[in-house]
Motif scaffolding. Structure first.
Motif, PDB file in Angstrom:
ATOM      1  N   ALA A  63       9.552  45.917  19.193  1.00  0.00           N
ATOM      2  CA  ALA A  63       9.436  47.362  18.756  1.00  0.00           C
ATOM      3  C   ALA A  63      10.645  47.985  18.369  1.00  0.00           C
ATOM      4  CB  ALA A  63       9.458  48.207  20.160  1.00  0.00           C
ATOM      5  N   SER A  64      10.648  49.081  17.795  1.00  0.00           N
ATOM      6  CA  SER A  64      12.047  49.672  17.196  1.00  0.00           C
ATOM      7  C   SER A  64      12.167  50.998  17.308  1.00  0.00           C
ATOM      8  CB  SER A  64      11.929  49.390  15.797  1.00  0.00           C
ATOM      9  OG  SER A  64      10.869  50.052  15.099  1.00  0.00           O
ATOM     10  N   ILE A  65      13.122  51.704  17.577  1.00  0.00           N
ATOM     11  CA  ILE A  65      13.548  52.960  17.769  1.00  0.00           C
ATOM     12  C   ILE A  65      14.435  53.566  16.866  1.00  0.00           C
ATOM     13  CG2 ILE A  65      13.202  52.820  20.262  1.00  0.00           C
ATOM     14  CD1 ILE A  65      16.310  52.891  20.751  1.00  0.00           C
ATOM     15  N   THR A  66      14.333  54.876  16.588  1.00  0.00           N
ATOM     16  CA  THR A  66      15.283  55.720  15.729  1.00  0.00           C
ATOM     17  C   THR A  66      16.132  56.557  16.911  1.00  0.00           C
ATOM     18  OG1 THR A  66      14.017  55.338  13.969  1.00  0.00           O
ATOM     19  CG2 THR A  66      15.685  57.180  13.951  1.00  0.00           C
ATOM     20  N   ILE A  67      17.288  56.545  16.484  1.00  0.00           N
ATOM     21  CA  ILE A  67      18.078  57.579  17.634  1.00  0.00           C
ATOM     22  C   ILE A  67      18.532  58.464  16.540  1.00  0.00           C
ATOM     23  CG2 ILE A  67      20.265  57.723  18.888  1.00  0.00           C
ATOM     24  CD1 ILE A  67      19.885  54.691  19.504  1.00  0.00           C
ATOM     25  N   ARG A  68      18.230  59.736  16.755  1.00  0.00           N
ATOM     26  CA  ARG A  68      18.731  61.032  16.214  1.00  0.00           C
ATOM     27  C   ARG A  68      19.906  61.673  16.757  1.00  0.00           C
ATOM     28  NH1 ARG A  68      14.051  60.232  13.562  1.00  0.00           N
ATOM     29  NH2 ARG A  68      12.056  61.123  13.530  1.00  0.00           N
ATOM     30  N   ASN A  69      20.505  62.494  15.903  1.00  0.00           N
ATOM     31  CA  ASN A  69      21.580  63.369  16.281  1.00  0.00           C
ATOM     32  C   ASN A  69      22.785  62.409  17.307  1.00  0.00           C
ATOM     33  OD1 ASN A  69      20.183  65.614  15.520  1.00  0.00           O
ATOM     34  ND2 ASN A  69      19.034  65.723  17.399  1.00  0.00           N
ATOM     35  N   LEU A  70      23.120  61.436  16.813  1.00  0.00           N
ATOM     36  CA  LEU A  70      24.189  60.540  17.318  1.00  0.00           C
ATOM     37  C   LEU A  70      25.414  61.128  16.787  1.00  0.00           C
ATOM     38  CD1 LEU A  70      24.627  57.977  19.046  1.00  0.00           C
ATOM     39  CD2 LEU A  70      24.616  56.710  16.976  1.00  0.00           C
ATOM     40  N   ASP A  71      26.263  61.459  17.751  1.00  0.00           N
ATOM     41  CA  ASP A  71      27.758  61.994  17.247  1.00  0.00           C
ATOM     42  C   ASP A  71      28.603  61.119  16.303  1.00  0.00           C
ATOM     43  OD1 ASP A  71      27.122  64.202  18.870  1.00  0.00           O
ATOM     44  OD2 ASP A  71      28.490  63.510  20.504  1.00  0.00           O
ATOM     45  N   ASP A  72      29.214  61.345  15.377  1.00  0.00           N
ATOM     46  CA  ASP A  72      29.969  60.695  14.630  1.00  0.00           C
ATOM     47  C   ASP A  72      31.159  60.039  15.402  1.00  0.00           C
ATOM     48  OD1 ASP A  72      28.602  61.537  12.276  1.00  0.00           O
ATOM     49  OD2 ASP A  72      30.086  63.268  11.697  1.00  0.00           O
ATOM     50  N   GLU A  73      31.480  60.203  16.386  1.00  0.00           N
ATOM     51  CA  GLU A  73      32.482  59.862  17.159  1.00  0.00           C
ATOM     52  C   GLU A  73      31.861  58.479  17.831  1.00  0.00           C
ATOM     53  OE1 GLU A  73      35.896  58.546  19.222  1.00  0.00           O
ATOM     54  OE2 GLU A  73      35.733  59.936  17.399  1.00  0.00           O
ATOM     55  N   VAL A  74      30.540  58.746  18.564  1.00  0.00           N
ATOM     56  CA  VAL A  74      30.128  57.647  18.972  1.00  0.00           C
ATOM     57  C   VAL A  74      29.466  56.460  18.140  1.00  0.00           C
ATOM     58  CG1 VAL A  74      27.646  57.083  20.089  1.00  0.00           C
ATOM     59  CG2 VAL A  74      29.090  59.104  20.863  1.00  0.00           C
TER      60      VAL A  74
END
Length: 84
Positions: A2-13
């Motif tokens: 499976a694959s996932i997409t992570i949206r709205n990840l902080d630039d710092e993270v």
């Protein structure tokens, strides 16, 4: 797989993930997989040290300890400079 997409990840993270991945010699994607695996793995309940010791020595039988009689509490020392 499976694959996932992570949206709205902080630039710092993302930056910290990139640095962590580089320090571990992995790609960011592999580092994220490693972190996720560790986060969701089954955790054993914390060990009770007393129970573990008892289980280890129980097959050898018990030990009866003779406890000394209790004595009255001694008077605390005084530090007033008087010699005894």
């Amino acid at each position: 797989m499976a694959s996932i997409t992570i949206r709205n990840l902080d630039d710092e993270v993302k930056t910290r993930l990139r640095i962590r991945a580089a320090s571990n010699g992995r790609s960011m994607e592999e580092e994220a997989r490693t972190i996720l695996r560790a986060a969701v793995e089954e955790r054993a309940e914390p060990r009770n040290l007393a129970r573990a010791i008892r289980a280890r020595f129980e097959p050898f039988g018990g030990v009866e300890l003779e406890l000394p009689a209790r004595e009255p509490v001694r008077e605390p020392p005084t530090f007033d400079g008087a010699s005894s």
